[in-house]
Scaffold this motif. Structure first.
Motif, PDB file in Angstrom:
ATOM      1  N   SER A   9      47.256  36.596  32.839  1.00  0.00           N
ATOM      2  CA  SER A   9      47.498  35.343  33.588  1.00  0.00           C
ATOM      3  C   SER A   9      46.252  34.384  33.499  1.00  0.00           C
ATOM      4  CB  SER A   9      47.288  35.973  35.248  1.00  0.00           C
ATOM      5  OG  SER A   9      48.376  36.761  35.501  1.00  0.00           O
ATOM      6  N   VAL A  10      44.728  34.713  33.391  1.00  0.00           N
ATOM      7  CA  VAL A  10      43.874  33.889  33.097  1.00  0.00           C
ATOM      8  C   VAL A  10      44.085  33.275  31.646  1.00  0.00           C
ATOM      9  CG1 VAL A  10      41.275  33.688  32.635  1.00  0.00           C
ATOM     10  CG2 VAL A  10      42.317  35.057  34.486  1.00  0.00           C
ATOM     11  N   GLY A  11      44.621  33.836  30.799  1.00  0.00           N
ATOM     12  CA  GLY A  11      44.577  33.404  29.439  1.00  0.00           C
ATOM     13  C   GLY A  11      45.539  32.229  29.490  1.00  0.00           C
ATOM     14  N   GLY A  12      46.769  32.608  30.322  1.00  0.00           N
ATOM     15  CA  GLY A  12      48.137  31.614  30.191  1.00  0.00           C
ATOM     16  C   GLY A  12      47.738  30.573  30.850  1.00  0.00           C
ATOM     17  N   LEU A  13      46.704  30.431  32.158  1.00  0.00           N
ATOM     18  CA  LEU A  13      46.663  29.384  32.631  1.00  0.00           C
ATOM     19  C   LEU A  13      45.661  28.526  31.863  1.00  0.00           C
ATOM     20  CD1 LEU A  13      45.372  30.591  36.261  1.00  0.00           C
ATOM     21  CD2 LEU A  13      47.151  28.991  35.735  1.00  0.00           C
ATOM     22  N   SER A  14      44.683  29.223  31.180  1.00  0.00           N
ATOM     23  CA  SER A  14      43.702  28.467  30.069  1.00  0.00           C
ATOM     24  C   SER A  14      44.531  27.577  29.051  1.00  0.00           C
ATOM     25  CB  SER A  14      43.005  29.623  29.514  1.00  0.00           C
ATOM     26  OG  SER A  14      41.998  28.809  28.575  1.00  0.00           O
ATOM     27  N   LEU A  15      45.463  28.241  28.621  1.00  0.00           N
ATOM     28  CA  LEU A  15      46.400  27.650  27.349  1.00  0.00           C
ATOM     29  C   LEU A  15      47.393  26.645  28.089  1.00  0.00           C
ATOM     30  CD1 LEU A  15      47.074  30.783  25.077  1.00  0.00           C
ATOM     31  CD2 LEU A  15      45.502  29.125  24.691  1.00  0.00           C
ATOM     32  N   PHE A  16      48.104  26.912  29.078  1.00  0.00           N
ATOM     33  CA  PHE A  16      49.090  26.020  29.528  1.00  0.00           C
ATOM     34  C   PHE A  16      48.474  24.916  30.495  1.00  0.00           C
ATOM     35  CE2 PHE A  16      51.226  29.840  28.549  1.00  0.00           C
ATOM     36  CZ  PHE A  16      52.175  29.487  27.479  1.00  0.00           C
ATOM     37  N   PHE A  17      47.482  25.183  31.204  1.00  0.00           N
ATOM     38  CA  PHE A  17      47.060  24.001  32.030  1.00  0.00           C
ATOM     39  C   PHE A  17      45.701  23.676  31.811  1.00  0.00           C
ATOM     40  CE2 PHE A  17      50.391  26.498  34.423  1.00  0.00           C
ATOM     41  CZ  PHE A  17      51.201  25.410  34.552  1.00  0.00           C
ATOM     42  N   HIS A  18      45.025  24.224  30.719  1.00  0.00           N
ATOM     43  CA  HIS A  18      43.373  23.905  30.404  1.00  0.00           C
ATOM     44  C   HIS A  18      42.623  24.198  31.489  1.00  0.00           C
ATOM     45  CE1 HIS A  18      45.303  22.472  26.712  1.00  0.00           C
ATOM     46  NE2 HIS A  18      46.215  21.812  27.527  1.00  0.00           N
ATOM     47  N   VAL A  19      42.718  25.317  32.457  1.00  0.00           N
ATOM     48  CA  VAL A  19      42.091  25.663  33.313  1.00  0.00           C
ATOM     49  C   VAL A  19      41.733  27.098  33.184  1.00  0.00           C
ATOM     50  CG1 VAL A  19      41.701  25.860  35.884  1.00  0.00           C
ATOM     51  CG2 VAL A  19      42.727  23.817  34.889  1.00  0.00           C
ATOM     52  N   ASN A  20      40.432  27.623  33.051  1.00  0.00           N
ATOM     53  CA  ASN A  20      40.106  29.088  32.932  1.00  0.00           C
ATOM     54  C   ASN A  20      39.402  29.268  33.973  1.00  0.00           C
ATOM     55  OD1 ASN A  20      38.727  31.495  32.361  1.00  0.00           O
ATOM     56  ND2 ASN A  20      39.362  31.221  30.173  1.00  0.00           N
ATOM     57  N   PRO A  21      40.113  30.139  35.174  1.00  0.00           N
ATOM     58  CA  PRO A  21      39.376  30.550  36.409  1.00  0.00           C
ATOM     59  C   PRO A  21      37.793  31.172  36.078  1.00  0.00           C
ATOM     60  CG  PRO A  21      41.837  31.237  36.537  1.00  0.00           C
ATOM     61  CD  PRO A  21      41.518  30.521  35.097  1.00  0.00           C
ATOM     62  N   VAL A  22      37.985  32.148  35.052  1.00  0.00           N
ATOM     63  CA  VAL A  22      36.598  32.884  34.848  1.00  0.00           C
ATOM     64  C   VAL A  22      35.639  31.810  34.478  1.00  0.00           C
ATOM     65  CG1 VAL A  22      35.843  34.618  33.522  1.00  0.00           C
ATOM     66  CG2 VAL A  22      38.002  34.785  34.399  1.00  0.00           C
ATOM     67  N   MET A  23      36.015  31.048  33.505  1.00  0.00           N
ATOM     68  CA  MET A  23      34.886  30.102  33.161  1.00  0.00           C
ATOM     69  C   MET A  23      34.528  29.156  34.356  1.00  0.00           C
ATOM     70  SD  MET A  23      35.490  28.837  29.255  1.00  0.00           S
ATOM     71  CE  MET A  23      35.822  30.152  27.920  1.00  0.00           C
ATOM     72  N   LYS A  24      35.486  28.574  35.156  1.00  0.00           N
ATOM     73  CA  LYS A  24      35.252  27.674  36.230  1.00  0.00           C
ATOM     74  C   LYS A  24      34.405  28.303  37.006  1.00  0.00           C
ATOM     75  CE  LYS A  24      37.960  24.324  38.657  1.00  0.00           C
ATOM     76  NZ  LYS A  24      37.938  23.163  37.739  1.00  0.00           N
ATOM     77  N   ALA A  25      34.561  29.504  37.493  1.00  0.00           N
ATOM     78  CA  ALA A  25      33.636  30.346  38.444  1.00  0.00           C
ATOM     79  C   ALA A  25      32.109  30.739  37.896  1.00  0.00           C
ATOM     80  CB  ALA A  25      34.378  31.668  38.722  1.00  0.00           C
ATOM     81  N   SER A  26      32.260  31.057  36.450  1.00  0.00           N
ATOM     82  CA  SER A  26      31.038  31.337  35.705  1.00  0.00           C
ATOM     83  C   SER A  26      30.224  30.069  35.644  1.00  0.00           C
ATOM     84  CB  SER A  26      31.127  31.710  34.473  1.00  0.00           C
ATOM     85  OG  SER A  26      31.895  33.066  34.649  1.00  0.00           O
ATOM     86  N   LYS A  27      30.799  28.905  35.725  1.00  0.00           N
ATOM     87  CA  LYS A  27      30.180  27.752  35.506  1.00  0.00           C
ATOM     88  C   LYS A  27      29.073  27.111  36.563  1.00  0.00           C
ATOM     89  CE  LYS A  27      32.629  24.068  34.190  1.00  0.00           C
ATOM     90  NZ  LYS A  27      33.695  22.938  34.147  1.00  0.00           N
ATOM     91  N   LEU A  28      29.377  27.826  37.822  1.00  0.00           N
ATOM     92  CA  LEU A  28      28.520  27.732  39.090  1.00  0.00           C
ATOM     93  C   LEU A  28      27.280  28.358  38.968  1.00  0.00           C
ATOM     94  CD1 LEU A  28      31.391  28.809  41.799  1.00  0.00           C
ATOM     95  CD2 LEU A  28      30.311  26.197  41.235  1.00  0.00           C
ATOM     96  N   PHE A  29      27.000  29.327  37.758  1.00  0.00           N
ATOM     97  CA  PHE A  29      25.736  29.775  37.784  1.00  0.00           C
ATOM     98  C   PHE A  29      24.975  29.421  36.462  1.00  0.00           C
ATOM     99  CE2 PHE A  29      28.719  32.876  39.638  1.00  0.00           C
ATOM    100  CZ  PHE A  29      28.062  33.335  40.778  1.00  0.00           C
TER     101      PHE A  29
END
Length: 139
Positions: free
Chosen positions: A37-57
């Motif tokens: 699911s994360v990979g699909g979001l990343s490929l199709f919508f250019h949003v990676n929730p894991v990276m987005k959350a990690s960016k806060l740190f």
């Protein structure tokens, strides 16, 4: 050059490694569905929730980190999503050896990338090299 800070790429690699390994150990399909699911979001919508959350740190500005090529990361993500899809479909079809083999390939590739050698980068380089040589011979 715009790119993805290496710490965010590493977090994504660990995320994929942990979930693929958890699937190999438990054979529970949820451990494939989540990174898929994360990979699909990343490929199709250019949003990676894991990276987005990690960016806060991140403590420094994004440009202060070594940046990884976005196109290369997208290529790597396509490979991971393809193998995770194969693993999930094989798991649903009760073809254990295919699901485990595909998951092992994902886990190994992500772990080897964490150690510093990107298999997807090597594959993409060879593909680009082949395409270049092919165009040179047709002239």
């Amino acid at each position: 050059m715009s790119g993805i800070p290496r710490p965010l790429v590493r977090v994504n690699q660990w995320f994929i490694f942990i979930f693929a390994t958890a699937f190999i150990v438990t054979l529970h399909p949820m451990f494939l569905i989540i990174p898929l699911s994360v990979g699909g979001l990343s490929l199709f919508f250019h949003v990676n929730p894991v990276m987005k959350a990690s960016k806060l740190f991140l403590r420094k500005p994004m440009t202060a980190y070594i940046l990884e090529d976005k196109e290369q990361q997208a290529f790597n993500q396509k490979i991971a999503v393809t193998l995770l899809t194969i693993a999930l479909l094989a798991s649903i079809a009760s073809i254990k050896w295919i699901s485990i083999t595909a998951a092992i390939m994902v886990a190994l590739a992500s772990f080897i990338a964490i150690l510093g050698f990107c298999i997807g980068c090597f594959v993409r380089f060879q593909w680009k090299r082949y395409q270049y040589k092919k165009t040179q011979h047709t002239m």
